[in-house]
Design a protein around this motif. Structure first.
Motif, PDB file in Angstrom:
ATOM      1  N   GLY A 208       0.830  -1.203   0.000  1.00  0.00           N
ATOM      2  CA  GLY A 208       0.000   0.000   0.000  1.00  0.00           C
ATOM      3  C   GLY A 208       0.861   1.248   0.000  1.00  0.00           C
TER       4      GLY A 208
ATOM      5  N   THR B 203      -3.261  -4.364  -2.857  1.00  0.00           N
ATOM      6  CA  THR B 203      -3.307  -3.873  -1.482  1.00  0.00           C
ATOM      7  C   THR B 203      -4.260  -4.770  -0.691  1.00  0.00           C
TER       8      THR B 203
ATOM      9  N   ILE C 211      -2.606  -1.424   3.860  1.00  0.00           N
ATOM     10  CA  ILE C 211      -3.043  -0.020   3.944  1.00  0.00           C
ATOM     11  C   ILE C 211      -2.837   0.505   5.359  1.00  0.00           C
TER      12      ILE C 211
ATOM     13  N   LEU D 139      -9.217   4.173   0.652  1.00  0.00           N
ATOM     14  CA  LEU D 139      -8.688   3.082  -0.167  1.00  0.00           C
ATOM     15  C   LEU D 139      -8.563   3.513  -1.626  1.00  0.00           C
TER      16      LEU D 139
ATOM     17  N   PHE E 260      -5.636   5.938  -2.136  1.00  0.00           N
ATOM     18  CA  PHE E 260      -4.383   5.181  -2.275  1.00  0.00           C
ATOM     19  C   PHE E 260      -4.318   4.515  -3.645  1.00  0.00           C
TER      20      PHE E 260
END
Length: 315
Positions: free
Chosen positions: A18, A33, A38, A71, A74
């Protein structure tokens, strides 16, 4: 040619992280990921502004929405660096809820699309429970591609093939861990290394079955403990590798030999099997390793999902 470049001749290399600031060094095609990765990334000082910005922007919204937006944030950063796809995971607490998994997968794709990302560049990652596989089948029919994770048993791979999912992530290292722990003092490392590694053998069986019967689902070996497990699967469709092991391979000039070959698989004597729900549940139940590792994996991801939420509440 270093070992990493040699592997790339036979297999698509994916970065398992991540931490998108690490990606540039290894030039992977794709990235994966999960909640644990994360969580690890967001605790680094480098990412504090990104986390704070996301929380501030959506403060007052439901926590599950804030998490999904983080999420996707990212994922978008990762996609700005790599040419291929990113895998983003549905909340592990939904692993036994087909309808909720479908809804969360659809929302993640909508959030990506709102950022200008085409759905073909995203794989929605779902646990390989019976309910997860059914959810993935529904998502695939809607044009949303999936990555079925926490896959330890052959029956899980067969069911994923039947569901026509885009990609599966069989876990090499966690299978190896179970057999090593189970054997205890009787374990002989040299007898269970590389091509004899139980995790490697599991992925090779799945790869050969898919190629034999023309199953289009991509096989991506995951969860590696050492470079030997990776090179033993050279020729697999994809391999997702941690930055530490990518760095080891980039620093080595040891040659890589292709072990998995579609032509050899097509010529192999392999029996075709299929599973309905009852057959799947019995086969999974009869595999002690897969039953234990699937449950353990879901539990661990659930714990990390809660930790991530607590961290966002404090941001």
């Amino acid at each position: 040619m270093n070992q990493l470049d040699a592997l790339k001749q036979f297999t698509t290399v994916v970065a398992d992280t991540g931490d998108f600031k690490q990606l540039d060094a290894f030039k992977p095609q794709d990235a994966t990921t999960n909640p644990s990765l994360i969580l690890k990334a967001v605790q680094k000082a480098d990412y504090a502004p990104l986390v704070k910005d996301t929380v501030n922007q959506y403060r007052g919204r439901a926590m599950d929405e804030i998490v999904d937006r983080l999420l996707v944030r990212f994922g978008c950063e990762i996609l700005s660096i790599i040419p291929g796809r990113v895998s983003t995971e549905v909340d592990a607490r939904l692993s036994f809820d087909t309808a909720a998994t479908v809804a969360r997968g659809e929302r993640l794709i909508e959030l990506y699309q709102a950022q200008g990302i085409h759905s073909d560049r995203v794989l929605i990652k779902v646990a390989s429970t019976w309910e997860g596989i059914q959810a993935a089948e529904q998502l695939e029919r809607k044009g949303i591609h999936t990555n079925l994770t926490l896959l330890f048993a052959f029956c899980q791979a067969v069911a994923c093939g039947q569901a026509k999912v885009q990609l599966i992530s069989p876990f090499v290292g966690r299978i190896y861990d179970w057999y090593k722990k189970n054997a205890g003092a009787a374990w002989v490392e040299a007898d269970n290394a590389e091509l004899n590694d139980p995790g490697v053998k599991s992925v090779a069986q799945i790869y050969n079955y898919y190629k034999k019967f023309g199953i289009a689902t991509e096989v991506m070996g995951a969860s590696f403990r050492n470079v030997g497990q990776i090179t033993a699967l050279a020729g697999c469709d994809l391999l997702t590798i941690s930055p530490d092991l990518l760095a080891q391979m980039a620093a080595s000039n040891t040659p890589v030999t292709q072990h998995l070959k579609a032509d050899a698989a097509k010529a192999a004597d392999i029996e075709h099997v299929s599973y309905d729900e009852a057959g799947f549940r019995l086969a999974l139940n009869n595999d002690a390793m897969a039953t234990e590792k699937l449950a353990e994996g879901i539990r661990a991801f659930c714990v990390d999902a809660v930790k991530l939420e607590q961290l966002l509440l404090a941001a």
